[in-house]
Design a protein around this motif. Structure first.
Motif, mmCIF file in Angstrom:
data_model
loop_
_atom_site.group_PDB
_atom_site.id
_atom_site.type_symbol
_atom_site.label_atom_id
_atom_site.label_comp_id
_atom_site.label_asym_id
_atom_site.label_seq_id
_atom_site.Cartn_x
_atom_site.Cartn_y
_atom_site.Cartn_z
ATOM 1 N N TRP A 6 4.855 0.300 -4.629
ATOM 2 C CA TRP A 6 4.233 0.551 -3.326
ATOM 3 C C TRP A 6 3.664 1.953 -3.140
ATOM 4 N N PRO A 7 4.282 3.021 -3.664
ATOM 5 C CA PRO A 7 3.637 4.335 -3.527
ATOM 6 C C PRO A 7 2.272 4.394 -4.229
ATOM 7 N N THR A 8 2.162 3.772 -5.377
ATOM 8 C CA THR A 8 0.879 3.733 -6.085
ATOM 9 C C THR A 8 -0.128 2.900 -5.302
ATOM 10 N N ILE A 9 0.320 1.781 -4.749
ATOM 11 C CA ILE A 9 -0.555 0.940 -3.935
ATOM 12 C C ILE A 9 -1.031 1.724 -2.718
ATOM 13 N N ALA A 10 -0.132 2.471 -2.082
ATOM 14 C CA ALA A 10 -0.518 3.289 -0.922
ATOM 15 C C ALA A 10 -1.570 4.320 -1.311
ATOM 16 N N ALA A 11 -1.421 4.921 -2.487
ATOM 17 C CA ALA A 11 -2.404 5.901 -2.951
ATOM 18 C C ALA A 11 -3.751 5.235 -3.228
ATOM 19 N N LEU A 12 -3.733 4.065 -3.837
ATOM 20 C CA LEU A 12 -4.979 3.332 -4.078
ATOM 21 C C LEU A 12 -5.643 2.948 -2.757
ATOM 22 N N HIS A 13 -4.842 2.486 -1.809
ATOM 23 C CA HIS A 13 -5.353 2.124 -0.488
ATOM 24 C C HIS A 13 -6.005 3.336 0.182
ATOM 25 N N ALA A 14 -5.329 4.469 0.144
ATOM 26 C CA ALA A 14 -5.874 5.690 0.760
ATOM 27 C C ALA A 14 -7.174 6.101 0.087
ATOM 28 N N TRP A 15 -7.218 6.023 -1.233
ATOM 29 C CA TRP A 15 -8.429 6.387 -1.975
ATOM 30 C C TRP A 15 -9.588 5.466 -1.603
ATOM 31 N N LEU A 16 -9.329 4.155 -1.586
ATOM 32 C CA LEU A 16 -10.382 3.199 -1.220
ATOM 33 C C LEU A 16 -10.878 3.440 0.206
#
Length: 112
Positions: A6-16
């Motif tokens: 989930w932390p990686t997913i959150a980072a990807l979400h923020a980047w997108l």
């Protein structure tokens, strides 16, 4: 090592989100629609791994299918993050419900 994705997913979400010029409503819709594209890529990889397109032959491997399935999972996790403040909790709760319905109470909570 069992770490949460989930932390990686959150980072990807923020980047997108940062990279998108679209308003949040359109981003939400497009992230959900992106799942259809990714599922299509899984189908293409399965067809290629089994050689079912005579023109292309064996154009993919089962490792390609695995990779495409991972892309579907990542895309779904990002879409879920777009829809809810607590994607991990939402997923865990839903998974527990599916496990209870499918496996029964004992097997759903014991992991086996």
């Amino acid at each position: 090592m069992n770490t949460s994705p989930w932390p990686t997913i959150a980072a990807l979400h923020a980047w997108l989100t940062e990279q998108s010029p679209l308003p949040p409503e359109q981003q939400r819709l497009l992230r959900v629609l992106k799942l259809s594209e990714e599922v299509g890529e899984v189908a293409e990889a399965v067809i290629g791994a089994t050689g079912q397109n005579p023109r292309k032959g064996h154009s993919h491997t089962w490792q390609d299918v695995e990779s495409e399935l991972c892309d579907v999972i990542i895309t779904a996790m990002v879409a879920l993050t777009t829809l809810t403040q607590d994607p991990a909790g939402t997923f865990e709760s839903h998974l527990a419900g599916v496990a209870r319905r499918s496996l029964g109470n004992d097997r759903a909570t014991s992991g086996g």
